[in-house]
Design a protein around this motif. Structure first.
Motif, PDB file in Angstrom:
ATOM      1  N   TYR A 107      28.348  11.933 -16.810  1.00 11.64           N
ATOM      2  CA  TYR A 107      28.636  13.001 -15.851  1.00 11.64           C
ATOM      3  C   TYR A 107      30.073  13.442 -16.072  1.00 11.64           C
ATOM      4  N   GLU A 108      30.349  14.007 -17.185  1.00 10.53           N
ATOM      5  CA  GLU A 108      31.735  14.371 -17.489  1.00 10.53           C
ATOM      6  C   GLU A 108      31.790  15.171 -18.782  1.00 10.53           C
ATOM      7  N   THR A 109      33.007  15.578 -19.146  1.00 12.88           N
ATOM      8  CA  THR A 109      33.185  16.263 -20.416  1.00 12.88           C
ATOM      9  C   THR A 109      33.065  15.237 -21.534  1.00 12.88           C
ATOM     10  N   VAL A 131      31.622  19.282 -24.451  1.00 11.96           N
ATOM     11  CA  VAL A 131      30.571  19.880 -23.620  1.00 11.96           C
ATOM     12  C   VAL A 131      30.541  19.186 -22.267  1.00 11.96           C
ATOM     13  N   TRP A 132      29.932  19.854 -21.281  1.00 13.72           N
ATOM     14  CA  TRP A 132      29.805  19.252 -19.959  1.00 13.72           C
ATOM     15  C   TRP A 132      28.432  18.600 -19.826  1.00 13.72           C
ATOM     16  N   MET A 133      28.456  17.260 -19.768  1.00 16.48           N
ATOM     17  CA  MET A 133      27.216  16.498 -19.617  1.00 16.48           C
ATOM     18  C   MET A 133      27.018  16.175 -18.143  1.00 16.48           C
ATOM     19  N   ASP A 178      33.357  24.284 -18.876  1.00 11.76           N
ATOM     20  CA  ASP A 178      33.716  23.004 -19.483  1.00 11.76           C
ATOM     21  C   ASP A 178      32.989  22.762 -20.809  1.00 11.76           C
ATOM     22  N   SER A 179      32.101  23.686 -21.174  1.00  7.16           N
ATOM     23  CA  SER A 179      31.499  23.648 -22.523  1.00  7.16           C
ATOM     24  C   SER A 179      32.008  24.903 -23.240  1.00  7.16           C
ATOM     25  N   PRO A 180      33.247  24.856 -23.793  1.00 11.24           N
ATOM     26  CA  PRO A 180      33.886  26.092 -24.285  1.00 11.24           C
ATOM     27  C   PRO A 180      33.065  26.838 -25.341  1.00 11.24           C
ATOM     28  N   GLU A 181      32.268  26.104 -26.125  1.00 13.59           N
ATOM     29  CA  GLU A 181      31.485  26.805 -27.152  1.00 13.59           C
ATOM     30  C   GLU A 181      30.024  27.002 -26.733  1.00 13.59           C
TER      31      GLU A 181
END
Ligand SMILES: Nc1ncnc2c1ncn2[C@@H]1O[C@H](COP(=O)(O)OP(=O)(O)OP(=O)(O)O)[C@@H](O)[C@H]1O
Length: 501
Positions: A107-109, A131-133, A178-181
């Protein structure tokens, strides 16, 4: 071009980001629509999408699953499917793979690594990315024919694909910042993998809606438009006016639940800034008498809906008396809104003799604002913050019986001080929605040199209507506003800040 048929259909399984995903895809000029994950196969097939995205959500024993026949339907119609987070796991399970309550809950980047060439990660995306999981379960066995495209640092599956069968999955949320791409990945998927042409735009939406209104209303019928002075109904009224001209009759209802001086302000705006034919109906006494003693939110909503309906029906009778033609339709400005909206109402259903037209119901408020610009609706309307149909009696603003004592008066004064202070500080345009909340409790305080037993009120400000993040005021601003409220609104001795998550 069909602008109101979604090319991308999102099945919502409850993730807090689903509406953000809808919005982000529309920003790529692709029309996406979100419907409940419990929708029937018939609802899905009727919408005839080219791509279906299974959203994230919470895993539980009774979490919704895909409808019977879903896999056969998508495969026989050449539909692409992307599962995101929980959606990936649904897909894996549905196709014969296995998902387990993983040791590697994330639960985090996280950093993920792309392991093989895939159209998902073309266009300059590096082999490693953040990525943001947000998941507790993980796919432990993939269905036959699938391959792992990317893995997380901890070694769990981050992206999978089966291009032959048009199935794809991302364990993380590509739609969040938080998932820049993430947006490049989504765009790769929709444009390169699914071959969608990004041609959706609001000019076409406007033209199509105007054509649809003309078709539905015909050459003769008259129409009422319910205007609140807010963005959506003003834009809807302008749109309908463009379609049918003087056969449109706008009505603004003072239901006794409006903000401070709202009736005067709205009528002045319509009179000076924007000349739409608007009649004001003052129905405050009747609404408030029906609401007397009512504490339950649902009952309040029902009463308000019923009274609005009868005001609109009566207004159509008045028009009939005046021009000898009874309007047959009612236009409302209701726009598409996230289910978990702070707006409060979610659109009040009406029971009327008039037929309902809601030309904006698939558009997000930011899109309605854009449409308003195309229609030359003055900025003063477009910049207004949302205000619910049930007004100060909306469950998030006026708790309990709002007709008791001077509750509405207190709420109006506190709300006005809060909003004026926000405007004076130059913050109004950076806040999605700010408002005061009346709490039906009294607290003990010391004001001046005497003890008081007065009401507590709360202040809430939402930064962004999509994520519902709260606006973070500077402490100095809050202290000043709270002081102003306690010093100038008699019957209030305590101000709280609502930081609902
Ligand atoms: N006081 C009012 N008088 C007449 N119509 C109203 C009033 N309040 C709400 N409505 C109608 O109900 C619709 C839904 O109201 P609501 O405030 O929940 O949604 P909205 O999408 O934010 O609309 P808006 O931006 O126009 O206020 C409005 O668009 C308008 O058509």
């Amino acid at each position: 071009m069909e602008t109101t048929t979604p090319k991308v259909l999102i099945l919502d399984f409850g993730s807090q980001y689903t509406h953000l995903l809808t919005f982000r895809i529309r920003k790529l000029f692709i029309f996406s629509q979100c419907i409940s994950g419990t929708s029937s196969l018939k609802t899905i097939t009727d919408l005839n999408p080219k791509v279906i995205i299974l959203s994230g959500g919470f895993h539980s024993e009774d979490a919704p699953t895909l409808p019977n026949g879903f896999i056969e339907y998508v495969e026989s119609n050449g539909i692409f499917v992307l599962g995101i987070s929980h959606g990936l796991q649904l897909l894996v399970q549905e196709l014969g793979g296995a998902v387990d309550r993983g040791e590697k809950q994330e639960y985090e980047t996280k950093e993920i690594e792309v392991l093989k060439e895939s159209a998902l990660y073309s266009g300059g995306i590096g082999s490693k990315q953040s990525v943001w999981m947000s998941h507790g379960d993980e796919s432990v066995t993939l269905p036959e024919g699938f391959s792992v495209v990317a893995k997380s640092q901890q070694g769990s599956v981050a992206a999978i694909e089966n291009p032959e069968r048009r199935f794809y999955g991302l364990q993380y949320h590509p739609e969040v910042t938080d998932s820049p791409e993430g947006m490049v990945t989504l765009s790769n998927f929709l444009l390169n993998v699914c071959g969608i042409t990004p041609d959706w735009n609001l000019e076409d939406v406007l033209e199509e809606e105007i054509r649809a209104i003309k078709r539905v209303v015909g050459d003769d019928a008259h129409v009422i438009c319910a205007v609140s002075g807010g963005v959506d109904s003003t834009v809807a009224a302008s749109m309908v006016y463009k379609a049918i001209g003087d056969r449109l009759h706008c009505v603004f209802v003072d239901n006794g639940l409006l903000r401070y001086k709202e009736q005067e302000r709205v009528m002045e705006l319509f009179g000076t800034d924007f000349r739409l034919p608007v009649t004001c109906v003052d129905a405050a006494d009747i609404f408030l008498s029906k609401l007397q003693g009512v504490e339950d939110h649902e009952t309040k909503r029902e009463i308000i809906a019923k009274e609005f309906s009868s005001v609109f029906d009566n207004f159509s009778i008045e028009i009939d008396k005046k021009i000898g033609k009874k309007p047959a339709f009612l236009v409302k400005g209701t726009s598409y809104r996230p289910i978990k909206s702070s707006h409060g109402d979610g659109g009040i259903p009406m029971d009327m003799t008039l037929k309902l037209i809601e030309p904006l119901k698939l558009l997000l408020k930011t899109e309605v604002r854009e449409l308003g610009k195309i229609l030359n609706v003055p900025e003063v309307f477009l910049k207004r913050q949302p205000f619910p149909e049930s007004g100060l009696a909306c469950p998030e603003r006026g708790l309990g019986d709002v007709t008791e004592g001077n509750a509405l008066d207190i709420l109006r004064q506190v709300d006005e001080i809060f909003l004026q202070s926000i405007k004076e500080a130059g913050l109004y345009d950076s806040i999605w929605q700010a408002f005061a909340i009346y709490l039906p409790v009294k607290t003990v305080g010391v004001q001046g040199d005497k003890r008081t037993h007065s009401h507590a009120v709360a202040l809430r400000a939402v930064q962004d209507g999509m994520t519902e993040d709260r606006y973070k005021f500077e402490r100095k601003f809050l202290v000043e506003v709270m002081g102003k409220i306690c010093n100038s609104v008699s019957d209030v001795n305590r101000v709280l800040q609502d930081i609902k998550w």
